[in-house]
Every structure is written in C-alpha cells, then in structure tokens.
Design an enzyme around this catalytic site. Structure first.
Site, short mmCIF file in Angstrom:
data_model
loop_
_atom_site.label_atom_id
_atom_site.label_comp_id
_atom_site.label_asym_id
_atom_site.label_seq_id
_atom_site.Cartn_x
_atom_site.Cartn_y
_atom_site.Cartn_z
N HIS A 25 100.40 46.35 -16.90
CA HIS A 25 99.73 46.23 -15.61
C HIS A 25 100.13 44.90 -14.99
O HIS A 25 100.44 43.93 -15.69
CB HIS A 25 98.22 46.28 -15.84
CG HIS A 25 97.37 46.37 -14.61
ND1 HIS A 25 97.11 45.27 -13.82
CD2 HIS A 25 96.70 47.42 -14.05
CE1 HIS A 25 96.32 45.64 -12.83
NE2 HIS A 25 96.06 46.93 -12.93
N ASP B 140 95.87 43.38 -23.92
CA ASP B 140 95.08 43.87 -22.79
C ASP B 140 94.37 45.15 -23.23
O ASP B 140 95.00 46.19 -23.39
CB ASP B 140 96.01 44.13 -21.60
CG ASP B 140 95.31 44.78 -20.41
OD1 ASP B 140 94.12 45.13 -20.52
OD2 ASP B 140 95.97 44.95 -19.37
N GLN C 242 92.13 49.57 -21.08
CA GLN C 242 92.13 51.03 -21.18
C GLN C 242 91.81 51.52 -22.59
O GLN C 242 91.75 52.74 -22.81
CB GLN C 242 93.50 51.58 -20.75
CG GLN C 242 93.90 51.22 -19.34
CD GLN C 242 93.00 51.86 -18.29
OE1 GLN C 242 92.34 52.87 -18.53
NE2 GLN C 242 92.96 51.27 -17.10
N LYS D 86 85.26 49.45 -16.46
CA LYS D 86 85.92 50.64 -17.00
C LYS D 86 85.14 51.23 -18.17
O LYS D 86 85.39 52.36 -18.58
CB LYS D 86 87.35 50.30 -17.43
CG LYS D 86 88.24 49.82 -16.28
CD LYS D 86 89.65 49.56 -16.75
CE LYS D 86 90.47 48.83 -15.68
NZ LYS D 86 90.64 49.61 -14.46
N CYS E 168 99.54 49.60 -10.08
CA CYS E 168 99.74 48.20 -10.49
C CYS E 168 100.72 48.12 -11.66
O CYS E 168 100.52 47.35 -12.61
CB CYS E 168 98.41 47.53 -10.84
SG CYS E 168 97.31 47.33 -9.44
#
Length: 414
Positions: free
Chosen positions: A131, A208, A211, A234, A372
């Site tokens: 991202h 990261d 997700q 999220k 993104c």
C-alpha cells in the site's frame, strides 16, 4: 447456523451476527445494500456504536489529567482498550503505541527509528504489493538520508518471490517493510518465515497488519518482527484508531515523533524530560471515545473467535471465486497459495469505474481504482481494478446477488 465455523467450537449463528450491524439493513438506490468493501473500512456492530455513544453521554473527560471521577473513568477506559488490544495481538501493553492507524504508525517508525539511523549506502527493502502508506514514508526518509529502496517482486500467481526477496537481503539492508496481507490480491505473506530470515541477517522488519488483524488470528510474538502496525476502523472499530507494536528496546531508543502534552514528565525551558514509552509517542489528547469503541470491537471479534471469522470468510471467498470464474470475460487478478477474502477483477470491455458505478445502482458497494497500490497496478499493466472484499457479516446469498448484478451490468456495457 453455518458450517463455516472451526470444528470443535460452538456453532456461530451468522444470521444473528449480521443483525448486529445496523447499516446492513439499509437500501441504496432502492436495492438492498450489499457491502463488499470491508478492505476499505469494516462496518460497525451496535456494541461499538453504543460504547462510543455511552462514553460521550456518561464518561467524557480527558485522560491522565484529572483526579475527578470522570477523568479516572476515561483513563481506565482508554488504558483498558490498550490492554484488550495487547491481549488480542499477544503482546505487552507497554509495547503498544496507540495512534490514528497504520499510516501514522509507519510514519512513526520512519521518522523516529529510521531517519536517525539510515545513511548513504543503506537500503530499505519493500515489496511490489505494498500500500502507498508503506511506500511513501520510506521514499521520504530515503530522500533525506541518502538510503536507497529495493523492491521484491511477485511470481505469476501473485505470491512474493521468496528466493528473489532473500537475494535482496544483503548486508546493506537495514529494514524490510512488507504487508501481512495484500489489500489488492488478498495474498497472505509468510511473515513468520520472512521475519526469521531477515533476523538471521540482522535486518529489522516492519509488518503492515491492516488487512490481517480484522480477518485472522494474530500472534505478533510468534511472527518475530520488530514493528507491527494495525488500523482499528478495518477491525469494525471507529475511524482514527490504530496502534504500533514495537520491541521494547526500539521504543526506549527512539526519540519522540511529536511534542506536546501527555508525552512528558517535566518541562523546563532548559529542557524536557520525556515520558516512558509508549506514552512518549502519544502527544496531545487522543481519540478516547474511538479507543473505547475499539475496545468494544475487540470484545466483539474475540467473542466470535478469530478462527471462526477466518473460516467464515474463507467459505465466502471460495463461493465467490467459483461463481465469478463462470462470468464471461471476467479476469481475477492473483491466485496466491494463501489468500484472504479479497477479489480484484476486471470485466472485458468495461472500465473499472464504470463497472463499479453501475453495480452501485444495483446496491453493490465495491471499490474501484488503484487501491493505493500504483506499483501493483503497473505490474499487471492496468490502470485500475474493481475489488470485492468480503467480511464475516456477508452472506452466500449476497455473493449470488453480486454475481447476478455483474452479469446484468456486463450485458449493459457490451
């Protein structure tokens, strides 16, 4: 009840779970809402909405700055959310910096850890599937330090080329930053193995987890990274919430990123004594009500069981992948070995934005664009894709309605 529950655990009534999400009851353009954009932001159960509302109605005060009852209640609720999140991630609460989300967390590492350490000749390794939030901060830091960036590429299926990645990890590399789960392809990277290989070479790692945290059980201690970033919205929590986990030795060595109230022990014009980590990175009044809501979201997800959530979403993904594969002219991007419930696709002859706009008129909320992830779009030679991202509160019937809507729109665009 649903078979998409982990064997040996109590069955989950997914229809009852769905009723916990008020927004899913509404219509758009006169059609029942089908929300397939959870990779963008997760919907909020009533428990989260009510917890946030209750804080403002009954407990609103600033944290750590008052001895009165409301101040004590606010502080306990805020720090309670830190404790819940630490347990959820299997980390120590005093290694968890609460912040506005993954973007802030990565920038904190970039400017507080990397900027003082990197120099000309040093290298940062990223992957093709990152991202922008895990690309741009490193470009800015590289530009200021003289460091350079290398990119690990993908194979034909959309998995990381691990052999190629490991060849990039030469002695000049100081940091490897990568996503746990791709927000475009759904690729689940073997972060535990990758971090182990980086650690053997003395390379720090940042993962990261935006997700990953909403969709699968997490054990950051087992992953073995140096930094892990998450975003609360999220995870069915409020916007403006998230966290950075970092090894204690890093937090103690890193200088503050922002200055102001709350991150200090004593201020004199001759100099300032900073607070202990993680508080020295939490300047100013935080999003207290948001973190109260995030604490409620963690309670909600934990009660369902993250393994059950993952199983439910995998069942929905399998159904959607099979159904979409039968649509004439539809191309799905990526078929990685392990995949989260994210499907990026295009339909022959239809621009992604046109397709998404027409699907919206059928009640279908999906994402279109570059997500993104410009470098990943360039890899596939496209300007944009459509993305359907599913969550545990979605249904098999919604998948069927979605595929029917695509068939209808495809004929309109033919």
């Amino acid at each position: 009840m649903s078979a998409s529950t982990v064997p040996g655990t109590p069955a989950v009534d997914w229809a009852a779970v769905r009723r916990d999400f008020p927004v899913l009851e509404r219509e758009v353009h006169g059609k029942p809402l089908v929300y397939f954009d959870s990779a963008n932001t997760g919907q909020k159960p009533s428990a989260v909405i009510e917890a946030t509302d209750d804080f403002y109605r009954r407990h609103n005060a600033n944290v750590s700055r008052a001895v009165h009852a409301l101040g004590t209640e606010a502080t306990e609720a805020y720090e309670g959310a830190r404790g819940k999140l630490a347990k959820f991630l299997n980390v120590r609460a005093d290694e968890l910096v609460l912040c506005s989300g993954t973007t802030f967390a990565i920038n904190l590492v970039a400017y507080s850890w990397a900027l003082p350490r990197l120099k000309p000749g040093d290298v940062i390794v990223l992957t093709r599937m990152e991202h922008h939030a895990n690309i741009v901060p490193w470009q800015l830091v590289a530009g200021r330090t003289g460091a350079t960036i290398r990119v690990a590429e993908l194979d034909a299926r959309g998995d990381l080329d691990l052999d190629g990645l490991y060849r990039l990890l030469t002695p000049e590399v100081k940091l490897l930053a990568l996503t746990h789960v791709s927000n475009v392809l759904g690729t689940v990277n073997p972060v535990r193995e990758i971090c182990r290989e980086a650690r053997r070479r003395g390379i720090a790692t940042l993962v990261d987890g935006s997700q990953a945290a909403p969709h699968r059980p997490l054990d950051i201690a087992a992953i073995g990274c140096d930094f892990y970033a998450i975003t609360g919205h999220k995870m069915s929590g409020p916007t403006g919430t998230g966290a950075l986990w970092a090894r204690r030795e890093h937090l103690e060595a890193m200088p503050p990123f922002l200055g102001g109230g709350e991150m200090i022990k004593e201020v004199r014009f001759e100099g300032t004594v900073f607070n202990d980590a993680p508080h020295k990175f939490e300047a100013g009044t935080p999003n207290i009500a948001g973190f109260v809501g995030l604490g409620a979201a963690i309670d909600y997800l934990s009660a369902l069981g993250m393994a059950n959530i993952e199983a439910r979403e995998q069942a929905l993904l399998a159904h959607a992948t099979e159904a979409l594969s039968g649509v004439e002219g539809l191309r799905i991007f990526g078929a990685p070995a392990e995949k989260a419930a994210v499907i990026s696709f295009l339909v022959e002859g239809a621009h992604a934005h046109d397709l998404a706009t027409l699907l919206d008129l059928e009640g279908m909320a999906i994402r279109s664009g570059h997500h993104c992830a410009h470098p990943l779009m360039q890899h596939f030679g496209v300007a944009a894709t459509c993305r359907a991202s599913l969550a545990f509160y979605n249904t098999h019937d919604e998948v069927d309605a979605f595929v029917a809507a695509i068939e209808k729109v495809r004929k309109l665009l033919a």
